[in-house]
Scaffold this active site. Sequence first.
Site, PDB file in Angstrom:
ATOM      1  N   ARG A 128       0.819  -1.224   0.000  1.00 67.09           N
ATOM      2  CA  ARG A 128       0.000   0.000   0.000  1.00 67.09           C
ATOM      3  C   ARG A 128       0.842   1.259   0.000  1.00 67.09           C
ATOM      4  O   ARG A 128       0.354   2.329  -0.328  1.00 67.09           O
ATOM      5  CB  ARG A 128      -0.911   0.021   1.229  1.00 67.09           C
ATOM      6  CG  ARG A 128      -1.864  -1.156   1.298  1.00 67.09           C
ATOM      7  CD  ARG A 128      -2.525  -1.220   2.643  1.00 67.09           C
ATOM      8  NE  ARG A 128      -1.492  -1.540   3.648  1.00 67.09           N
ATOM      9  CZ  ARG A 128      -1.716  -1.550   4.958  1.00 67.09           C
ATOM     10  NH1 ARG A 128      -2.898  -1.237   5.441  1.00 67.09           N
ATOM     11  NH2 ARG A 128      -0.737  -1.865   5.800  1.00 67.09           N
ATOM     12  N   GLU A 133       5.854   6.747  12.350  1.00 66.40           N
ATOM     13  CA  GLU A 133       5.560   7.752  13.360  1.00 66.40           C
ATOM     14  C   GLU A 133       6.582   8.854  13.175  1.00 66.40           C
ATOM     15  O   GLU A 133       7.783   8.597  13.220  1.00 66.40           O
ATOM     16  CB  GLU A 133       5.684   7.183  14.774  1.00 66.40           C
ATOM     17  CG  GLU A 133       4.516   6.360  15.205  1.00 66.40           C
ATOM     18  CD  GLU A 133       4.613   5.925  16.668  1.00 66.40           C
ATOM     19  OE1 GLU A 133       5.601   6.270  17.368  1.00 66.40           O
ATOM     20  OE2 GLU A 133       3.699   5.226  17.112  1.00 66.40           O
ATOM     21  N   GLN A 161       4.232  24.168  19.020  1.00 65.90           N
ATOM     22  CA  GLN A 161       3.797  24.776  17.763  1.00 65.90           C
ATOM     23  C   GLN A 161       4.406  24.011  16.598  1.00 65.90           C
ATOM     24  O   GLN A 161       5.580  23.651  16.643  1.00 65.90           O
ATOM     25  CB  GLN A 161       4.262  26.245  17.726  1.00 65.90           C
ATOM     26  CG  GLN A 161       3.842  27.002  16.488  1.00 65.90           C
ATOM     27  CD  GLN A 161       4.209  28.481  16.580  1.00 65.90           C
ATOM     28  OE1 GLN A 161       4.009  29.110  17.607  1.00 65.90           O
ATOM     29  NE2 GLN A 161       4.734  29.024  15.503  1.00 65.90           N
ATOM     30  N   ASP A 162       3.604  23.743  15.575  1.00 63.26           N
ATOM     31  CA  ASP A 162       4.078  23.134  14.333  1.00 63.26           C
ATOM     32  C   ASP A 162       4.007  24.185  13.230  1.00 63.26           C
ATOM     33  O   ASP A 162       3.027  24.916  13.125  1.00 63.26           O
ATOM     34  CB  ASP A 162       3.202  21.946  13.916  1.00 63.26           C
ATOM     35  CG  ASP A 162       3.527  20.674  14.669  1.00 63.26           C
ATOM     36  OD1 ASP A 162       4.326  20.721  15.618  1.00 63.26           O
ATOM     37  OD2 ASP A 162       2.972  19.624  14.301  1.00 63.26           O
ATOM     38  N   ASN A 163       5.056  24.226  12.385  1.00 58.17           N
ATOM     39  CA  ASN A 163       5.107  25.154  11.262  1.00 58.17           C
ATOM     40  C   ASN A 163       5.412  24.376   9.986  1.00 58.17           C
ATOM     41  O   ASN A 163       6.036  23.307  10.052  1.00 58.17           O
ATOM     42  CB  ASN A 163       6.209  26.200  11.474  1.00 58.17           C
ATOM     43  CG  ASN A 163       6.014  27.009  12.733  1.00 58.17           C
ATOM     44  OD1 ASN A 163       4.899  27.370  13.083  1.00 58.17           O
ATOM     45  ND2 ASN A 163       7.098  27.281  13.426  1.00 58.17           N
ATOM     46  N   ARG A 169      16.957  30.075   3.542  1.00 61.54           N
ATOM     47  CA  ARG A 169      16.276  30.702   4.682  1.00 61.54           C
ATOM     48  C   ARG A 169      17.208  30.614   5.884  1.00 61.54           C
ATOM     49  O   ARG A 169      17.627  29.538   6.270  1.00 61.54           O
ATOM     50  CB  ARG A 169      14.966  29.990   4.995  1.00 61.54           C
ATOM     51  CG  ARG A 169      13.904  30.161   3.928  1.00 61.54           C
ATOM     52  CD  ARG A 169      12.616  29.450   4.345  1.00 61.54           C
ATOM     53  NE  ARG A 169      11.600  29.528   3.343  1.00 61.54           N
ATOM     54  CZ  ARG A 169      10.497  30.269   3.440  1.00 61.54           C
ATOM     55  NH1 ARG A 169      10.294  31.012   4.499  1.00 61.54           N
ATOM     56  NH2 ARG A 169       9.609  30.270   2.475  1.00 61.54           N
ATOM     57  N   HIS A 193      18.583  31.836  11.394  1.00 61.95           N
ATOM     58  CA  HIS A 193      17.715  32.497  12.351  1.00 61.95           C
ATOM     59  C   HIS A 193      17.852  31.886  13.743  1.00 61.95           C
ATOM     60  O   HIS A 193      18.115  30.697  13.880  1.00 61.95           O
ATOM     61  CB  HIS A 193      16.246  32.375  11.921  1.00 61.95           C
ATOM     62  CG  HIS A 193      15.995  32.908  10.557  1.00 61.95           C
ATOM     63  ND1 HIS A 193      15.054  32.359   9.715  1.00 61.95           N
ATOM     64  CD2 HIS A 193      16.554  33.934   9.860  1.00 61.95           C
ATOM     65  CE1 HIS A 193      15.041  33.029   8.569  1.00 61.95           C
ATOM     66  NE2 HIS A 193      15.936  33.987   8.633  1.00 61.95           N
ATOM     67  N   LYS A 252      13.972  22.897  18.036  1.00 61.10           N
ATOM     68  CA  LYS A 252      13.216  22.575  16.824  1.00 61.10           C
ATOM     69  C   LYS A 252      13.477  21.136  16.405  1.00 61.10           C
ATOM     70  O   LYS A 252      14.596  20.634  16.506  1.00 61.10           O
ATOM     71  CB  LYS A 252      13.623  23.506  15.679  1.00 61.10           C
ATOM     72  CG  LYS A 252      13.316  24.954  15.945  1.00 61.10           C
ATOM     73  CD  LYS A 252      13.800  25.859  14.830  1.00 61.10           C
ATOM     74  CE  LYS A 252      13.462  27.286  15.157  1.00 61.10           C
ATOM     75  NZ  LYS A 252      14.595  28.153  15.216  1.00 61.10           N
ATOM     76  N   HIS A 286      19.597  28.565  12.935  1.00 61.36           N
ATOM     77  CA  HIS A 286      19.138  27.518  12.021  1.00 61.36           C
ATOM     78  C   HIS A 286      18.825  28.106  10.654  1.00 61.36           C
ATOM     79  O   HIS A 286      18.316  29.220  10.543  1.00 61.36           O
ATOM     80  CB  HIS A 286      17.876  26.864  12.610  1.00 61.36           C
ATOM     81  CG  HIS A 286      17.236  25.899  11.685  1.00 61.36           C
ATOM     82  ND1 HIS A 286      16.039  26.162  11.061  1.00 61.36           N
ATOM     83  CD2 HIS A 286      17.623  24.675  11.259  1.00 61.36           C
ATOM     84  CE1 HIS A 286      15.719  25.126  10.294  1.00 61.36           C
ATOM     85  NE2 HIS A 286      16.662  24.220  10.391  1.00 61.36           N
ATOM     86  N   TYR A 291       8.400  21.859  10.838  1.00 64.96           N
ATOM     87  CA  TYR A 291       9.155  21.868  12.077  1.00 64.96           C
ATOM     88  C   TYR A 291       8.272  22.089  13.281  1.00 64.96           C
ATOM     89  O   TYR A 291       7.313  22.836  13.249  1.00 64.96           O
ATOM     90  CB  TYR A 291      10.313  22.866  12.041  1.00 64.96           C
ATOM     91  CG  TYR A 291      10.021  24.271  11.581  1.00 64.96           C
ATOM     92  CD1 TYR A 291      10.070  25.327  12.468  1.00 64.96           C
ATOM     93  CD2 TYR A 291       9.751  24.543  10.244  1.00 64.96           C
ATOM     94  CE1 TYR A 291       9.850  26.631  12.045  1.00 64.96           C
ATOM     95  CE2 TYR A 291       9.533  25.840   9.813  1.00 64.96           C
ATOM     96  CZ  TYR A 291       9.587  26.877  10.731  1.00 64.96           C
ATOM     97  OH  TYR A 291       9.361  28.163  10.306  1.00 64.96           O
ATOM     98  N   ASP A 310      17.644  38.546   5.467  1.00 65.19           N
ATOM     99  CA  ASP A 310      18.683  37.531   5.618  1.00 65.19           C
ATOM    100  C   ASP A 310      20.020  37.980   5.032  1.00 65.19           C
ATOM    101  O   ASP A 310      21.075  37.534   5.481  1.00 65.19           O
ATOM    102  CB  ASP A 310      18.241  36.204   4.996  1.00 65.19           C
ATOM    103  CG  ASP A 310      17.160  35.509   5.824  1.00 65.19           C
ATOM    104  OD1 ASP A 310      16.936  35.926   6.982  1.00 65.19           O
ATOM    105  OD2 ASP A 310      16.548  34.557   5.325  1.00 65.19           O
TER     106      ASP A 310
END
Length: 187
Positions: A26, A31, A49-51, A61, A64, A73, A120, A133, A172
């Site tokens: 399939r 997980e 928090q999930d982004n 990017r 930061h 993270k 990061h 993340y 940046d």
Amino acid sequence: MGKIKVTRCEIEGLCIIEPNVFEDTRGYFMETYNFNDMKAAGIDEVFVQDNQSMSTKGVLRGLHYQKEYPQGKLVRVIQGTVFDVAVDLRKGSATFGKWYGVELSAENKKQFYIPKGFAHGYLVLSEKAEFCYKCTDFYHPGDEGGVRYDDPQIGIKWPIQDPNELILIERDLNWKGIEQIECLPRM
């Protein structure tokens, strides 16, 4: 702890996490996060928090970090490929200013755990990439700091042929070098 493999990096606190992937006719199942498995591996963090972001090839990017409300993270890629980098900004750390990079892709399903006290960033290597993340603290407007992606003091070896093909936003491009920022308290 049979569902994930944790590989500690040479910089204290950074980890590569590889989930067990169960494949059959399939497709596959895995997980992507299990608190108990992570805790057993020594990563005892609560993510609040999930982004998710999408970027095209050549987008860089970062680098930061959060100043007053640092975030740990757990990052991964669900489409495409990126070169992901963490830089140690922890005051008093034996590896202050050192960087570690890893290729994350939808295919290799690796995740990168970056604790508090690191800058990061990532470079998109595929035509486009979707990046997810989890964070240990909420986003606080105005709390973001940054370090130049091309700071010679850090010396990140980004996998690029032509720096003119990079896509960066002005913010940046205007970050200072590591010698000019205030390092973060040891976490």
